[in-house]
Design a protein around this motif. Sequence first.
Motif, PDB file in Angstrom:
ATOM      1  N   TYR A  73     -11.014  -2.979  -3.414  1.00  0.00           N
ATOM      2  CA  TYR A  73     -10.726  -4.079  -2.501  1.00  0.00           C
ATOM      3  C   TYR A  73     -10.247  -5.251  -3.347  1.00  0.00           C
ATOM      4  CZ  TYR A  73     -12.921  -2.389   1.836  1.00  0.00           C
ATOM      5  OH  TYR A  73     -13.229  -1.714   2.990  1.00  0.00           O
ATOM      6  N   GLY A  74      -9.166  -5.866  -2.943  1.00  0.00           N
ATOM      7  CA  GLY A  74      -8.674  -7.048  -3.624  1.00  0.00           C
ATOM      8  C   GLY A  74      -8.603  -8.211  -2.657  1.00  0.00           C
ATOM      9  N   ILE A  75      -9.134  -9.345  -3.074  1.00  0.00           N
ATOM     10  CA  ILE A  75      -9.110 -10.571  -2.276  1.00  0.00           C
ATOM     11  C   ILE A  75      -8.157 -11.543  -2.956  1.00  0.00           C
ATOM     12  CG2 ILE A  75     -10.445 -12.544  -1.432  1.00  0.00           C
ATOM     13  CD1 ILE A  75     -12.965 -10.826  -1.796  1.00  0.00           C
ATOM     14  N   ASP A  76      -7.284 -12.162  -2.193  1.00  0.00           N
ATOM     15  CA  ASP A  76      -6.431 -13.204  -2.745  1.00  0.00           C
ATOM     16  C   ASP A  76      -6.081 -14.194  -1.645  1.00  0.00           C
ATOM     17  OD1 ASP A  76      -4.802 -13.144  -5.653  1.00  0.00           O
ATOM     18  OD2 ASP A  76      -4.032 -14.565  -4.176  1.00  0.00           O
ATOM     19  N   THR A  77      -5.735 -15.411  -2.053  1.00  0.00           N
ATOM     20  CA  THR A  77      -5.378 -16.467  -1.099  1.00  0.00           C
ATOM     21  C   THR A  77      -3.876 -16.564  -0.894  1.00  0.00           C
ATOM     22  OG1 THR A  77      -5.326 -18.111  -2.868  1.00  0.00           O
ATOM     23  CG2 THR A  77      -7.414 -17.841  -1.691  1.00  0.00           C
ATOM     24  N   ASP A  78      -3.099 -15.781  -1.629  1.00  0.00           N
ATOM     25  CA  ASP A  78      -1.638 -15.862  -1.587  1.00  0.00           C
ATOM     26  C   ASP A  78      -1.072 -14.687  -0.781  1.00  0.00           C
ATOM     27  OD1 ASP A  78       1.142 -15.554  -2.266  1.00  0.00           O
ATOM     28  OD2 ASP A  78       0.809 -16.846  -4.007  1.00  0.00           O
ATOM     29  N   MET A  82     -15.710   5.053  -8.333  1.00  0.00           N
ATOM     30  CA  MET A  82     -16.362   3.742  -8.223  1.00  0.00           C
ATOM     31  C   MET A  82     -15.735   2.926  -7.097  1.00  0.00           C
ATOM     32  SD  MET A  82     -17.098   2.531 -12.169  1.00  0.00           S
ATOM     33  CE  MET A  82     -17.939   1.005 -11.755  1.00  0.00           C
ATOM     34  N   LYS A  83     -16.498   1.928  -6.663  1.00  0.00           N
ATOM     35  CA  LYS A  83     -16.027   0.954  -5.676  1.00  0.00           C
ATOM     36  C   LYS A  83     -15.935  -0.390  -6.388  1.00  0.00           C
ATOM     37  CE  LYS A  83     -18.004   3.412  -1.817  1.00  0.00           C
ATOM     38  NZ  LYS A  83     -19.116   4.286  -2.065  1.00  0.00           N
ATOM     39  N   ILE A  84     -14.738  -0.978  -6.340  1.00  0.00           N
ATOM     40  CA  ILE A  84     -14.471  -2.209  -7.083  1.00  0.00           C
ATOM     41  C   ILE A  84     -13.927  -3.279  -6.141  1.00  0.00           C
ATOM     42  CG2 ILE A  84     -13.066  -3.250  -8.910  1.00  0.00           C
ATOM     43  CD1 ILE A  84     -12.969  -0.487 -10.247  1.00  0.00           C
ATOM     44  N   LEU A  85     -14.423  -4.494  -6.326  1.00  0.00           N
ATOM     45  CA  LEU A  85     -13.922  -5.668  -5.610  1.00  0.00           C
ATOM     46  C   LEU A  85     -13.364  -6.628  -6.649  1.00  0.00           C
ATOM     47  CD1 LEU A  85     -13.681  -7.538  -3.078  1.00  0.00           C
ATOM     48  CD2 LEU A  85     -15.978  -8.348  -3.627  1.00  0.00           C
ATOM     49  N   GLU A  86     -12.120  -7.049  -6.464  1.00  0.00           N
ATOM     50  CA  GLU A  86     -11.525  -8.023  -7.367  1.00  0.00           C
ATOM     51  C   GLU A  86     -11.281  -9.315  -6.609  1.00  0.00           C
ATOM     52  OE1 GLU A  86      -7.887  -8.639 -10.572  1.00  0.00           O
ATOM     53  OE2 GLU A  86      -7.880  -6.845  -9.322  1.00  0.00           O
ATOM     54  N   ILE A  87     -11.775 -10.399  -7.160  1.00  0.00           N
ATOM     55  CA  ILE A  87     -11.597 -11.721  -6.565  1.00  0.00           C
ATOM     56  C   ILE A  87     -10.374 -12.356  -7.218  1.00  0.00           C
ATOM     57  CG2 ILE A  87     -12.626 -14.004  -6.242  1.00  0.00           C
ATOM     58  CD1 ILE A  87     -15.390 -12.573  -6.666  1.00  0.00           C
ATOM     59  N   GLY A  88      -9.324 -12.564  -6.444  1.00  0.00           N
ATOM     60  CA  GLY A  88      -8.100 -13.169  -6.960  1.00  0.00           C
ATOM     61  C   GLY A  88      -7.289 -12.197  -7.796  1.00  0.00           C
ATOM     62  N   PHE A  89      -6.673 -11.203  -7.159  1.00  0.00           N
ATOM     63  CA  PHE A  89      -5.967 -10.165  -7.907  1.00  0.00           C
ATOM     64  C   PHE A  89      -4.570 -10.562  -8.362  1.00  0.00           C
ATOM     65  CE2 PHE A  89      -5.365  -9.134  -3.389  1.00  0.00           C
ATOM     66  CZ  PHE A  89      -3.975  -9.095  -3.300  1.00  0.00           C
ATOM     67  N   GLY A  90      -4.036 -11.680  -7.880  1.00  0.00           N
ATOM     68  CA  GLY A  90      -2.727 -12.157  -8.339  1.00  0.00           C
ATOM     69  C   GLY A  90      -1.633 -11.135  -8.156  1.00  0.00           C
ATOM     70  N   ALA A 138      -5.482  -4.276 -10.426  1.00  0.00           N
ATOM     71  CA  ALA A 138      -5.669  -3.448  -9.229  1.00  0.00           C
ATOM     72  C   ALA A 138      -5.064  -2.069  -9.435  1.00  0.00           C
ATOM     73  CB  ALA A 138      -5.038  -4.128  -8.016  1.00  0.00           C
ATOM     74  N   GLU A 139      -3.847  -2.023  -9.946  1.00  0.00           N
ATOM     75  CA  GLU A 139      -3.184  -0.737 -10.168  1.00  0.00           C
ATOM     76  C   GLU A 139      -3.914   0.094 -11.222  1.00  0.00           C
ATOM     77  OE1 GLU A 139       1.204  -0.503 -10.030  1.00  0.00           O
ATOM     78  OE2 GLU A 139       1.123  -2.699  -9.891  1.00  0.00           O
ATOM     79  N   LYS A 140      -4.341  -0.546 -12.286  1.00  0.00           N
ATOM     80  CA  LYS A 140      -5.065   0.168 -13.345  1.00  0.00           C
ATOM     81  C   LYS A 140      -6.393   0.698 -12.815  1.00  0.00           C
ATOM     82  CE  LYS A 140      -1.998  -0.895 -16.478  1.00  0.00           C
ATOM     83  NZ  LYS A 140      -0.992   0.085 -16.851  1.00  0.00           N
ATOM     84  N   PHE A 141      -7.133  -0.148 -12.097  1.00  0.00           N
ATOM     85  CA  PHE A 141      -8.411   0.276 -11.527  1.00  0.00           C
ATOM     86  C   PHE A 141      -8.210   1.441 -10.556  1.00  0.00           C
ATOM     87  CE2 PHE A 141     -10.240  -4.338 -11.846  1.00  0.00           C
ATOM     88  CZ  PHE A 141     -10.335  -4.207 -13.223  1.00  0.00           C
ATOM     89  N   SER A 142      -7.200   1.338  -9.702  1.00  0.00           N
ATOM     90  CA  SER A 142      -6.909   2.363  -8.706  1.00  0.00           C
ATOM     91  C   SER A 142      -6.690   3.720  -9.358  1.00  0.00           C
ATOM     92  CB  SER A 142      -5.677   1.966  -7.890  1.00  0.00           C
ATOM     93  OG  SER A 142      -5.271   3.026  -7.059  1.00  0.00           O
TER      94      SER A 142
END
Length: 188
Positions: free
Chosen positions: A58-63, A31-39, A44-48
Amino acid sequence: MEKIEKYNKKAADPKNKSKEIIQSLDIKEDMKILEIGFGGGYFAEKFSDIIGKNGIYYGIDTDIDCVKYLEKVNQQSLYKNMKCILSKPEEILNLDIEFDLIFSRNVYHHLSGRVKYFMDMAKYLKENGKLVIIDYDSSFSWHRIKFSSHYTKIKVIKKEMSEAGYSLVNSFDFLPIQSFLVFEKKKD
């Protein structure tokens, strides 16, 4: 690093039911997964691990610290299938990919302009893909979140997501202080 450890410890706490969340998502290999705000990158690790070598996360974060941390985790991982993106709040990225799952946990209440944001995100969701929003809800039993702005009422999420072009297709009620809503793009 302390903040990241705190995020991951909280996500892993059995009372937050992370295992049940992951089971409910029905994630499959490739699967292809996008996470908004992975902290801290707990999910992310579990999905991977679940999506394997041919899956893409793909993980998006502002930090920047969170992004650097997950990039390091990815280099040490078995599959190296995680891509981390530093983003400004509500920034829509220019990606050339469609996702099976877009996942957001405890982020929705931080976003402003949510209707437009999720309208724009629709181009990244496959036709039968799922968009999951888990967020704190003040209608659950007495909790400190009622006295902060760190929540979004379920009816507000449903209304805004409908305005953004999504239909509610499922919801789960096993989280003690959070809503767990699953959306798809509206069919024509």
